[in-house]
Design a protein around this motif. Structure first.
Motif, PDB file in Angstrom:
ATOM      1  N   ASN A   1       2.164   7.906  -4.205  1.00 39.09           N
ATOM      2  CA  ASN A   1       1.842   8.619  -5.152  1.00 39.09           C
ATOM      3  C   ASN A   1       0.782   9.359  -5.161  1.00 39.09           C
ATOM      4  N   GLN A   2      -0.648   8.804  -4.486  1.00 37.76           N
ATOM      5  CA  GLN A   2      -1.544  10.217  -4.433  1.00 37.76           C
ATOM      6  C   GLN A   2      -0.865  11.130  -3.856  1.00 37.76           C
TER       7      GLN A   2
ATOM      8  N   GLU B   1       0.989  -1.339   0.077  1.00 36.61           N
ATOM      9  CA  GLU B   1      -0.174  -0.309   0.227  1.00 36.61           C
ATOM     10  C   GLU B   1       0.448   0.856   0.510  1.00 36.61           C
TER      11      GLU B   1
ATOM     12  N   LYS C   1       3.334   2.340  -2.075  1.00 45.13           N
ATOM     13  CA  LYS C   1       3.692   2.795  -2.801  1.00 45.13           C
ATOM     14  C   LYS C   1       2.331   4.046  -3.182  1.00 45.13           C
ATOM     15  N   THR C   2       1.207   3.419  -3.070  1.00 46.36           N
ATOM     16  CA  THR C   2      -0.255   3.912  -3.942  1.00 46.36           C
ATOM     17  C   THR C   2       0.114   4.281  -2.778  1.00 46.36           C
ATOM     18  N   TYR C   3       0.109   5.030  -1.797  1.00 45.74           N
ATOM     19  CA  TYR C   3      -0.251   6.122  -0.843  1.00 45.74           C
ATOM     20  C   TYR C   3       0.710   7.651  -1.178  1.00 45.74           C
TER      21      TYR C   3
END
Length: 256
Positions: free
Chosen positions: A246-247, A240, A242-244
């Motif tokens: 980038n967001q 998770e 990397k997703t956070y």
């Protein structure tokens, strides 16, 4: 659940004889008991100014602040701990004397509070260094001592102004993991200001992304990891993460 801290429409500007520079504009958010909140934003957007307003070093020009349902103002008393970028330990005092400095200032140093300070030093690995001078400790150990100095006062709220920025990268990772776990163990509510997105994601329950000056809230990102052992270091290796990252990166660059 009732918020521990509420900010309502906070505004603040810096003034010179010829210029007004708006720093914060109509900023509102809440912090809940036991929550770790991180604040990120462009350099110079007013993150540290926000912490100074919360702890009473600066008075907002507009807006209200409530702590535990009580309005805070310039002459009100509140138990807020403030941890700065540097540890500010005094070399002429031992680690134990540095840790108990706030108790001395508040005239609450007694057998009971001394025993509590001893317990914290033992619990967080500094008991063997209680009679050492700050120069005899590593940077990470000094920062841990600074945190214990804050925790021994049993603050309702901790404000952390880039407390790891003076450390080298490896020590910063280790101390961030260490202090993050300490705060969760002590069940303390905290607000962290940082330029380091990875640090914010690894430590926080929610992340507030500020706009460029004058700061308003661009977005709020709840952070949750499906980890059996949810520690800052383990979060950095979770899918998770990397997703956070980038967001939040996209939010920061929304108006760039």
């Amino acid at each position: 659940m009732q918020p521990l801290l509420e900010l309502k429409n906070i505004c603040y500007s810096y003034h010179t004889p010829t210029l007004e520079t708006p720093a914060i504009a109509n900023l509102s958010f809440a912090l809940y008991p036991g929550e770790f909140l991180a604040v990120v934003g462009p350099s110079g957007c007013g993150k540290s100014t926000l912490l100074s307003i919360i702890c009473g070093l600066l008075n907002p020009e507009k807006g209200l602040i409530m702590l535990n349902g009580r309005y805070l103002h310039s002459d009100s008393s509140s138990n807020i701990g403030y941890m700065l970028q540097h540890d500010h330990l005094f070399e002429w005092r031992t680690i134990f004397q540095n840790v108990t400095l706030g108790l001395e200032i508040q005239h609450t140093l007694c057998n009971r509070t001394k025993a509590h300070a001893e317990e914290l030093l033992e619990c967080y690995g500094l008991k063997a260094f209680k009679n050492a001078r700050p120069s005899e400790l590593s940077g990470g150990m000094r920062q841990r001592a600074a945190l214990i100095r804050t925790l021994v006062l049993d603050p309702e709220l901790l404000l952390l102004d880039e407390p790891f920025s003076s450390l080298d990268y490896q020590t910063r990772l280790s101390v961030g993991d260490d202090i993050g776990q300490i705060l969760r163990k002590e069940k303390k509510s905290a607000i962290l200001v940082t330029h380091d997105l990875s640090e914010a994601i690894s430590l926080a329950d929610r992340i507030i992304v500020l706009t460029k000056r004058p700061a308003t809230i661009q977005s709020v990102v709840p952070v949750s990891f499906a980890l059996a052992d949810d520690t800052p270091m383990h979060r950095r290796n979770a899918p998770e993460f990397k997703t956070y990252f980038n967001q939040i990166w996209e939010a920061l660059n929304h108006d760039a």
